[in-house]
Enzyme design. Structure first.
Site: not given
Length: 366
Positions: A177, A258, A358
């Site tokens: 990520r 998320s 995130e």
């Protein structure tokens, strides 16, 4: 303030003043931008940013925010004098198994275009909101696949020099990520993605299927390849059940997806966690240790789906997926940050593991 269209001032781009940003993001929070410049072509993106960056260096321009789909960003309520450049170039070019997508292209439209041409590799990333240009920034991934698996190069605008060049994937430092493109605060991006090139599988098969929930849904074994359209349908069904496919009528989808990444920890921390809980802890191998399931940690720390359970709370965890912080209507970025801190601190207090956000945080912080 009311939005006021003021015409074209930069490189033919569309310019408007006093534009609320909340409707332009999937979380639906944010301030009113002083100026919104919408760029429909790559030349406009380059011309506008060169002009604005020159002005900023001379002290003639306030903060500049660049974004496209608005699906992975939380913009602080109090940001003032903000100029927003919205990247909306959306051409997709297919040459054999090579696919080039301009940064403003809706990501799921890229996925559909590749499947329609019999190309495999992106089907597991179906239904992810946002734009093609955002995918290399955070190395978007889902259901066992990351875009770094298939990205060959990215066309970038270097904001310090104004130069435009293709940069090979090997130079982007892709990780879980993240990438070299994500290593800066949202208002200080050193480079802007203009276009992304992917090398896909022309055999008519999907990427190898590695995610247990997906292989079970398809009745296949790990490592097998499926028919891309069938894989896409299964992924969309799974995402819909989790509130991860955008639906304006469903507040569970008013989110950035998320909110926390799955933490990667040392093996001894995983072993301590397993001993502490006395349970089978979901975990996956990772290059730097053991990857844990952030959603599992949240729920075991007391933050279940729908937390805090108050029907009047403007920001709550999704009723379908505990990792999604959702706007139930009227929430502000400050509301989101309060809930995010509560969850992060609670997980740390119980398990000694600090979760990391995130999305890109602009003008706000945990």
């Amino acid at each position: 303030m009311k939005r006021r269209d003021v015409g074209s001032l930069f490189a033919g781009a569309r310019v408007a003043e006093s534009v609320p940003l909340a409707p332009l993001t999937t979380l639906r929070v944010g301030p009113v931008a002083r100026t919104l410049v919408t760029c429909d072509t790559t030349d406009q993106v380059v011309g506008v940013l060169r002009e604005l960056d020159d002005r900023a260096r001379n002290g003639d321009c306030g903060p500049v925010l660049v974004f496209a789909g608005g699906s992975n960003v939380v913009i602080g309520d109090a940001l003032a004098d903000l100029t927003v450049v919205r990247v909306a170039n959306d051409r997709v070019t297919v040459d054999g198994n090579l696919v080039r997508a301009e940064a403003g292209t809706v990501w799921d439209e890229v996925v559909v275009a590749t499947i329609e041409r019999g190309l495999g590799g992106l089907e597991c990333l179906s239904g992810i909101p946002g734009s093609a240009g955002a995918t290399p920034v955070q190395n978007v991934g889902a259901y066992g696949v990351e875009v770094s698996d298939v990205i060959t190069r990215v066309r970038l605008l270097d904001r310090s020099t104004g130069d435009v060049s293709w940069v090979p994937a090997a130079d982007l430092s892709f990780g879980y990520r993240t990438s070299v493109l994500k290593q800066a605060e949202g208002l200080a991006l050193p480079a802007v993605v203009l276009e992304v090139e992917f090398a896909l599988d022309a055999s008519g098969r999907s990427a190898p299927l590695r995610y247990g929930e997906l292989t079970a849904a398809l009745g296949m074994n790990s490592g097998e390849r499926g028919e891309p359209r069938a894989v896409r349908d299964a992924v969309l069904a799974l995402r819909t059940r989790k509130g991860m496919v955008l639906d304006a009528a469903d507040h569970d989808t008013w989110s950035v997806g998320s909110f926390f990444t799955n933490p990667v920890v040392a093996p001894e921390i995983y072993e301590r966690l397993a001993a502490q809980t006395g349970e089978s802890v979901p975990h996956y191998p990772a290059p730097d240790g053991v990857k844990l399931a952030a959603g599992w940690l949240l729920e075991r720390a007391g933050f279940g789906k729908g937390y805090p359970g108050d029907p009047h709370a403007r920001c709550r965890l999704s009723s379908k997926h505990a990792l999604a912080l959702t706007n139930r209507g009227g929430a502000t970025a400050a509301d989101v940050m309060v809930l995010a801190r509560t969850v992060r601190d609670g997980v740390r207090d119980v398990f000694g593991i600090t979760l990391k956000p995130e999305p890109v945080l602009v003008g706000c912080a945990l």
